[in-house]
Scaffold this motif. Structure first.
Motif, PDB file in Angstrom:
ATOM      1  N   THR A  89       8.334   1.050  -1.406  1.00  0.00           N
ATOM      2  CA  THR A  89       7.509   0.807  -0.225  1.00  0.00           C
ATOM      3  C   THR A  89       6.285  -0.021  -0.601  1.00  0.00           C
ATOM      4  OG1 THR A  89       6.479   2.962  -0.588  1.00  0.00           O
ATOM      5  CG2 THR A  89       8.205   2.849   1.087  1.00  0.00           C
ATOM      6  N   ASP A  90       5.707  -0.645   0.418  1.00  0.00           N
ATOM      7  CA  ASP A  90       4.543  -1.517   0.240  1.00  0.00           C
ATOM      8  C   ASP A  90       3.294  -0.789   0.725  1.00  0.00           C
ATOM      9  OD1 ASP A  90       4.102  -4.829   0.025  1.00  0.00           O
ATOM     10  OD2 ASP A  90       2.565  -3.732   1.136  1.00  0.00           O
ATOM     11  N   HIS A  91       2.174  -0.972   0.018  1.00  0.00           N
ATOM     12  CA  HIS A  91       0.948  -0.255   0.391  1.00  0.00           C
ATOM     13  C   HIS A  91       0.329  -0.771   1.673  1.00  0.00           C
ATOM     14  CE1 HIS A  91      -0.695  -3.682  -1.925  1.00  0.00           C
ATOM     15  NE2 HIS A  91      -1.788  -3.528  -1.212  1.00  0.00           N
ATOM     16  N   ALA A  92       0.692  -2.000   2.095  1.00  0.00           N
ATOM     17  CA  ALA A  92       0.322  -2.523   3.423  1.00  0.00           C
ATOM     18  C   ALA A  92      -1.166  -2.383   3.686  1.00  0.00           C
ATOM     19  CB  ALA A  92       1.129  -1.804   4.502  1.00  0.00           C
ATOM     20  N   GLY A  93      -1.958  -3.192   2.973  1.00  0.00           N
ATOM     21  CA  GLY A  93      -3.412  -3.054   2.974  1.00  0.00           C
ATOM     22  C   GLY A  93      -4.073  -2.850   4.318  1.00  0.00           C
ATOM     23  N   ILE A  94      -4.028  -3.866   5.178  1.00  0.00           N
ATOM     24  CA  ILE A  94      -4.730  -3.769   6.465  1.00  0.00           C
ATOM     25  C   ILE A  94      -4.136  -2.646   7.317  1.00  0.00           C
ATOM     26  CG2 ILE A  94      -5.223  -4.960   8.636  1.00  0.00           C
ATOM     27  CD1 ILE A  94      -5.355  -7.559   7.137  1.00  0.00           C
ATOM     28  N   ALA A  95      -2.803  -2.579   7.407  1.00  0.00           N
ATOM     29  CA  ALA A  95      -2.153  -1.611   8.288  1.00  0.00           C
ATOM     30  C   ALA A  95      -2.504  -0.181   7.890  1.00  0.00           C
ATOM     31  CB  ALA A  95      -0.636  -1.813   8.249  1.00  0.00           C
ATOM     32  N   THR A  96      -2.417   0.111   6.598  1.00  0.00           N
ATOM     33  CA  THR A  96      -2.677   1.478   6.151  1.00  0.00           C
ATOM     34  C   THR A  96      -4.148   1.832   6.309  1.00  0.00           C
ATOM     35  OG1 THR A  96      -0.887   1.204   4.547  1.00  0.00           O
ATOM     36  CG2 THR A  96      -2.335   3.092   4.241  1.00  0.00           C
ATOM     37  N   GLN A  97      -5.030   0.910   5.945  1.00  0.00           N
ATOM     38  CA  GLN A  97      -6.461   1.183   6.097  1.00  0.00           C
ATOM     39  C   GLN A  97      -6.797   1.433   7.565  1.00  0.00           C
ATOM     40  OE1 GLN A  97      -9.268  -0.693   3.571  1.00  0.00           O
ATOM     41  NE2 GLN A  97     -10.743  -1.059   5.202  1.00  0.00           N
ATOM     42  N   ILE A 407       2.166 -27.184   2.001  1.00  0.00           N
ATOM     43  CA  ILE A 407       1.501 -25.917   1.724  1.00  0.00           C
ATOM     44  C   ILE A 407       0.011 -26.116   1.454  1.00  0.00           C
ATOM     45  CG2 ILE A 407       1.890 -25.948  -0.780  1.00  0.00           C
ATOM     46  CD1 ILE A 407       2.652 -22.980  -0.558  1.00  0.00           C
ATOM     47  N   ARG A 408      -0.776 -25.138   1.853  1.00  0.00           N
ATOM     48  CA  ARG A 408      -2.211 -25.126   1.560  1.00  0.00           C
ATOM     49  C   ARG A 408      -2.495 -24.025   0.557  1.00  0.00           C
ATOM     50  NH1 ARG A 408      -5.218 -24.725   7.234  1.00  0.00           N
ATOM     51  NH2 ARG A 408      -6.921 -24.289   5.798  1.00  0.00           N
ATOM     52  N   ASP A 409      -3.641 -24.106  -0.095  1.00  0.00           N
ATOM     53  CA  ASP A 409      -4.015 -23.058  -1.042  1.00  0.00           C
ATOM     54  C   ASP A 409      -4.049 -21.707  -0.333  1.00  0.00           C
ATOM     55  OD1 ASP A 409      -4.140 -24.915  -3.001  1.00  0.00           O
ATOM     56  OD2 ASP A 409      -6.303 -24.825  -3.322  1.00  0.00           O
ATOM     57  N   TRP A 410      -3.665 -20.679  -1.051  1.00  0.00           N
ATOM     58  CA  TRP A 410      -3.455 -19.346  -0.498  1.00  0.00           C
ATOM     59  C   TRP A 410      -4.707 -18.498  -0.729  1.00  0.00           C
ATOM     60  CZ3 TRP A 410       0.489 -15.693  -3.353  1.00  0.00           C
ATOM     61  CH2 TRP A 410       0.513 -14.430  -2.725  1.00  0.00           C
ATOM     62  N   CYS A 411      -5.344 -18.108   0.360  1.00  0.00           N
ATOM     63  CA  CYS A 411      -6.504 -17.208   0.263  1.00  0.00           C
ATOM     64  C   CYS A 411      -5.996 -15.803  -0.020  1.00  0.00           C
ATOM     65  CB  CYS A 411      -7.303 -17.228   1.561  1.00  0.00           C
ATOM     66  SG  CYS A 411      -8.700 -16.098   1.552  1.00  0.00           S
ATOM     67  N   ILE A 412      -6.324 -15.256  -1.188  1.00  0.00           N
ATOM     68  CA  ILE A 412      -5.745 -13.977  -1.617  1.00  0.00           C
ATOM     69  C   ILE A 412      -6.737 -12.821  -1.592  1.00  0.00           C
ATOM     70  CG2 ILE A 412      -3.906 -14.961  -3.040  1.00  0.00           C
ATOM     71  CD1 ILE A 412      -5.773 -14.524  -5.479  1.00  0.00           C
ATOM     72  N   SER A 413      -7.980 -13.065  -1.251  1.00  0.00           N
ATOM     73  CA  SER A 413      -8.951 -11.959  -1.212  1.00  0.00           C
ATOM     74  C   SER A 413      -9.033 -11.394   0.195  1.00  0.00           C
ATOM     75  CB  SER A 413     -10.325 -12.432  -1.687  1.00  0.00           C
ATOM     76  OG  SER A 413     -10.669 -13.674  -1.114  1.00  0.00           O
ATOM     77  N   ARG A 414      -9.155 -10.067   0.264  1.00  0.00           N
ATOM     78  CA  ARG A 414      -9.260  -9.380   1.543  1.00  0.00           C
ATOM     79  C   ARG A 414     -10.442  -8.421   1.477  1.00  0.00           C
ATOM     80  NH1 ARG A 414      -6.435 -12.884   2.257  1.00  0.00           N
ATOM     81  NH2 ARG A 414      -4.366 -13.010   3.193  1.00  0.00           N
ATOM     82  N   GLN A 415     -11.209  -8.349   2.554  1.00  0.00           N
ATOM     83  CA  GLN A 415     -12.412  -7.528   2.581  1.00  0.00           C
ATOM     84  C   GLN A 415     -12.034  -6.110   3.022  1.00  0.00           C
ATOM     85  OE1 GLN A 415     -12.310 -10.896   3.623  1.00  0.00           O
ATOM     86  NE2 GLN A 415     -13.071 -11.170   1.537  1.00  0.00           N
ATOM     87  N   LEU A 416     -11.248  -5.469   2.168  1.00  0.00           N
ATOM     88  CA  LEU A 416     -10.752  -4.116   2.427  1.00  0.00           C
ATOM     89  C   LEU A 416     -11.081  -3.222   1.231  1.00  0.00           C
ATOM     90  CD1 LEU A 416      -7.161  -5.110   3.649  1.00  0.00           C
ATOM     91  CD2 LEU A 416      -9.070  -4.464   5.114  1.00  0.00           C
ATOM     92  N   TRP A 417     -10.832  -1.935   1.391  1.00  0.00           N
ATOM     93  CA  TRP A 417     -11.000  -1.004   0.266  1.00  0.00           C
ATOM     94  C   TRP A 417      -9.654  -0.529  -0.271  1.00  0.00           C
ATOM     95  CZ3 TRP A 417     -15.520   2.616   2.241  1.00  0.00           C
ATOM     96  CH2 TRP A 417     -16.707   1.878   2.198  1.00  0.00           C
ATOM     97  N   TRP A 418      -8.614  -0.605   0.583  1.00  0.00           N
ATOM     98  CA  TRP A 418      -7.295  -0.116   0.174  1.00  0.00           C
ATOM     99  C   TRP A 418      -6.476  -1.295  -0.328  1.00  0.00           C
ATOM    100  CZ3 TRP A 418      -4.494   3.654  -1.460  1.00  0.00           C
ATOM    101  CH2 TRP A 418      -3.107   3.679  -1.310  1.00  0.00           C
ATOM    102  N   GLY A 419      -6.105  -1.256  -1.593  1.00  0.00           N
ATOM    103  CA  GLY A 419      -5.315  -2.328  -2.177  1.00  0.00           C
ATOM    104  C   GLY A 419      -5.657  -2.511  -3.640  1.00  0.00           C
ATOM    105  N   HIS A 420      -5.110  -3.549  -4.234  1.00  0.00           N
ATOM    106  CA  HIS A 420      -5.396  -3.874  -5.633  1.00  0.00           C
ATOM    107  C   HIS A 420      -6.752  -4.573  -5.712  1.00  0.00           C
ATOM    108  CE1 HIS A 420      -1.334  -2.909  -7.042  1.00  0.00           C
ATOM    109  NE2 HIS A 420      -0.891  -3.483  -5.940  1.00  0.00           N
ATOM    110  N   ARG A 421      -7.714  -3.898  -6.293  1.00  0.00           N
ATOM    111  CA  ARG A 421      -9.045  -4.489  -6.359  1.00  0.00           C
ATOM    112  C   ARG A 421      -9.030  -5.680  -7.311  1.00  0.00           C
ATOM    113  NH1 ARG A 421     -14.578  -0.905  -6.873  1.00  0.00           N
ATOM    114  NH2 ARG A 421     -16.061  -2.616  -6.521  1.00  0.00           N
TER     115      ARG A 421
END
Length: 895
Positions: A89-97, A407-421
């Motif tokens: 299963t996937d931790h699903a950052g935004i959805a789970t938070q 393709i454009r550069d991929w923004c990989i940072s998310r302003q969340l607490w749940w996920g891989h810091r």
């Protein structure tokens, strides 16, 4: 769990899926048949499951996706492969938070009150309580994953892989941090990649606004069009195209930004479309992605007038504190009062929304982490072009190229607490940045005053490593050695770019090989009218409810049968019920077979070459057809033709085995044809059902396992059985064409019975056949008892072609034979003539109607070609039917 002696008593009278499915799934787990052995001396076949979100519940997309994967895995195990189906299963950052934050809101709390550490702990607790729900639902579906290997994208091992990939890419210059305009959700308060933005067509306004020239002696100005007047406050320039003859003379002049009074330049840039509006566009670098790039090229100031919450910032002056949409109305009102609003016209345009919460996204200037994707994408495209990866259906290849090459550069940072810091630390003393797999003790400057980046990685970053991180990478493991690269990825088209492309990037970059050879893209499951299913429409079909009512096998068979490459699935519960009827048919056919095998020896051998001398036409035919179906099923599954494979079995079992062979075998099974015939028929019955159950097992595993046990084919379960191979009986190939000929005669007789509405159980006294090919005489005579049995005719008279027609008869004629059905003794001939004349009258009127349409030049020229062709075919059929009715009337009148 199996039975040592086959018998009817092993099966319930009717098919009841619930108890069967629970019993056999527990048995499969207990026996470990899903376990992958990397040391086995077999060819590997491996699939990684598209990890469902830990917040998820089984929906039809999951059911389809996992049914197709399960068909492949079960078939390959039977074909002698060592199979790994990796679950997780996937931790699903935004959805789970979001789920946990809603829970906190119900308690009157928020995550900031808890603090980061306590909040993350709370999410882990939620995951432990609810996160395995969808795994249990996949088991209800029958998914044969190696559950002992179940992974989670935030497992320790996978987290280690994520950190290593981030650090390695950073060291190679493929990950960087920079201020950039990104998609931002003001509700979720996080960055979104381009792929996480849903674009929707909305009604809006095009505002034409006048920008007055800054020259004191010139009160004229430029008219500029915008859909977002609230961003006027952040304008840094007006741009025109260098070759725009209307406006290029204005380059170098200055204009006054309405309301703010700021003076900005008129510049030239190729980005401007000179055909759009007045050919002059406002440039707002902090609030539009194209404007941001123009601003970089011309060194323009970025003025951020909307903050991270969608509220007007201090830079917005008197509008500060207003919501962005409220500010729009206020600014439009002020522009109107100042006489600077030239026009406000209706305009329908595409507006980006957050894929999670449906909030209108805001282009937002912030410090973010990015993957430099172009170098990675080039290797991906090369792999597909070289044939190392094949998309199925092929149509998705061009779609993939189009996206990858732009393709454009991929923004990989998310302003969340749940996920891989993010594994980056900042030194508060010297401002240095340390990127490391492990937390550093100190900075190069010697300071220990370090703080880790607050952001987490995009969920898709860890998912991109799924094919190899789940197998133990970065360690060298037996699993990786045996099963990477995987064989095929089965997924929906909606995540080709979210997930598939990024897995290919990471697989080639870190494993030096693509993560899979084939990518099978299945279509959407829609409702019966082709509409997308949604709760608001009330047309959602819950797969768990379907499993409760009809069983997992009925759902699996339906989804498989309706899966055609490149075509969406139109689903309704009535269609599922139709395939449930097939399971009932298979069940009852098996009960019939078992009842007629009750007096057979315990160990029944397959038919031998010596048995051929005791076989009749239908026996040889069913063996030949079974061999054909084995070949077809092997090829269809290998080619990912799921719908064709399921329907091949449906048609063979129902339309050939049940409707023909079982009926034709009844006299022999009763003993009417002698002991040798009964014995060989029992062997054939036992052999054909064995192959049928094996071929069906990957599609409907539960019911076939129960039937396999009832037939007592062996001590082991069917999933460990070998895939059937075509039998090679000498001389049986001709049986197919001969049987086709006999079936044609039987169907024609049945049609003649239907013509006069003879009740199904009433025997017809006699039918007469005139054969064009005298060599068929022997074939028909030898099988006349089969004809009388299946057509319910007491006597079949065979005469030379062109013989005198029997009186008061109706007929059917082909190029190979004539058939006559004397009906004088069965019905009132005059009434039958009247009935046929009435039918002929209706048919004539229908023929005239079709002719009228086809004589209409406008219809023929304007209607779609397939519609015109359909009408022409209907006309031919109508003419042929009319001719037959006229012949029948003439024959009946001749007496």
């Amino acid at each position: 769990m199996g039975t040592s002696r086959r018998g009817l008593s092993a099966l319930t009278k009717s098919y009841e899926p619930g108890p069967i499915e629970d019993k056999w799934y527990a048995k499969w787990i207990e026996d470990g048949i899903f376990k992958a052995d990397p040391r086995a001396d077999k060819k590997p076949f491996s699939i990684v499951i598209p990890p469902p979100n830990v917040t998820g519940s089984l929906h039809l997309g999951h059911a389809l996706d996992n049914t197709l994967q399960d068909i492949l895995c079960r078939a390959k195990r039977m074909q002698g492969f060592k199979v790994l189906w990796m679950p997780g299963t996937d931790h699903a950052g935004i959805a789970t938070q979001n789920v946990v934050e809603r829970t906190l809101m119900a308690e009157g709390k928020n995550r900031h009150e808890l603090g980061r550490e306590a909040f993350v702990k709370r999410v882990w607790e939620w995951k432990e309580e609810y996160g395995s729900r969808i795994i249990g639902q996949l088991k209800k579906l029958g998914a044969s994953c190696d559950w002992e290997r179940e992974r989670f994208t935030m497992d320790l091992g996978l987290s280690s892989a994520v950190r290593k990939v981030f650090v390695d890419l950073y060291k190679k210059g493929l990950i960087y941090r920079g201020k950039y305009l990104i998609n931002w959700c003001p509700r979720c308060l996080t960055a979104l990649s381009d792929l996480e933005v849903d674009h929707k067509e909305l009604d809006g306004k095009f505002y034409s606004v006048k920008y007055i020239f800054a020259d004191k002696d010139d009160s004229s100005g430029l008219t500029v069009m915008t859909t977002r007047p609230e961003t006027i406050l952040g304008d840094a320039a007006i741009a025109v195209h260098p070759r725009d003859e209307r406006n290029r003379h204005l380059v170098g002049r200055n204009v006054i930004v309405p309301i703010t009074g700021r003076v900005i330049p008129v510049i030239e840039d190729n980005m401007v479309d000179p055909e759009f509006g007045t050919g002059a566009v406002k440039i707002t670098p902090a609030h539009d992605p194209n404007d941001f790039l123009v601003g970089q090229r011309h060194n323009l100031e970025s003025i951020q007038v909307i903050d991270s919450r969608g509220i007007m910032s201090e830079e917005a002056g008197k509008y500060a504190g207003a919501d962005r949409f409220e500010a729009r109305e206020l600014i439009v009102s002020d522009l109107r009062e100042l006489g600077l609003l030239i026009d406000a016209s209706d305009h329908r345009h595409s507006v980006g929304h957050c894929y999670r919460c449906n909030t209108v996204i805001e282009p937002y200037l912030s410090e973010q982490w990015f993957v430099r994707t172009k170098p990675l994408a080039d290797a991906d495209v090369a792999a597909v072009k070289a044939g190392d990866i094949r998309f199925i259906p092929e149509q998705w290849t061009s779609t993939y190229y189009q996206w990858m090459e732009n393709i454009r550069d991929w923004c990989i940072s998310r302003q969340l607490w749940w996920g891989h810091r993010i594994p980056a630390w900042y030194c508060d003393d010297c401002g240095g940045v340390i990127v490391s797999e492990e937390a550093p003790e100190s900075c190069k400057c010697g300071s220990k005053n370090l703080r880790q980046d607050e952001d987490v990685l995009d969920t898709w970053f860890s998912s991109a490593l799924w094919p190899f991180s789940t197998m133990g990478w970065p360690q060298s493991t037996e699993t990786l050695e045996a099963f990477y690269p995987t064989t095929v990825l089965v997924t929906g088209f909606d995540i080709i770019f979210f997930w598939v492309a990024r897995m290919i990037m990471m697989g080639i970059e870190f494993m030096k090989r693509p993560p899979f050879s084939h990518v099978y893209i299945h279509a959407l499951v829609r409702d019966e009218h082709g509409q997308k299913m949604s709760k608001s429409k009330g047309n959602v079909i819950d797969p768990l409810d379907i499993i409760d009512r009809h069983g997992a096998d009925a759902l699996r068979l339906t989804l498989a049968s309706l899966t055609l490459q490149g075509r969406d699935i139109f689903l309704s519960e009535s269609r599922i019920e139709t395939y449930r009827f097939f399971l009932n048919k298979l069940w009852n056919a098996s009960r019939f077979a078992l009842m007629n095998l009750d007096d057979a020896p315990d160990a029944i051998e397959s038919p031998s070459v010596d048995d051929i001398r005791h076989m009749r036409l239908h026996d040889r035919w069913i063996l030949a057809r079974t061999s054909d179906v084995i070949k077809d099923m092997t090829d269809l599954i290998e080619g990912y033709f799921f719908g064709e494979s399921a329907r091949t079995m449906y048609d063979f079992v129902w339309g050939e085995l049940c409707d023909w062979y079982l009926e034709l075998s009844k006299p022999a099974l009763r003993g009417d044809e002698g002991s040798d015939r009964k014995c060989v028929t029992q062997k054939i019955l036992y052999s054909v059902f064995r192959d049928v159950l094996k071929l069906l097992h990957p599609i409907i595993p539960f019911s076939t396992e129960e039937l396999w046990s009832a037939f007592a084919y062996g001590d082991d379960i069917i999933g460990r059985g070998e895939w059937p191979v075509p039998a090679d009986y000498p001389g049986i190939e001709t049986a197919k064409s001969d049987m086709d000929y006999i079936q044609g005669i039987i169907r024609a007789m049945r049609n003649l019975r239907a013509e006069v509405k003879l009740p199904p159980q009433q025997m017809a006294p006699m039918m007469s056949i005139r054969l064009e090919d005298e060599s068929k005489n022997t074939l028909v005579r030898e099988n006349s008892d089969l004809i009388t049995l299946m057509a319910k005719v007491e006597n079949v008279e065979i005469s030379p072609f062109g013989s005198t027609k029997p009186p008061k008869s109706i007929s059917a004629v082909t190029g190979e034979w004539e058939m006559f059905f004397p009906v004088g003794s069965l019905l009132d001939v005059e009434r039958e003539i009247a009935r046929i004349e009435d039918e002929l009258g209706k048919l004539t009127r229908e023929t005239d109607r079709i002719k009228g349409k086809l004589d209409n030049k406008n219809f023929v020229e304007r209607a779609p070609a397939e519609v015109v062709e359909k009408e022409r075919m209907a006309l031919e059929e109508s003419a042929s039917r009319s001719l037959r009715l006229e012949e029948n009337i003439a024959s009946l009148r001749r007496g």
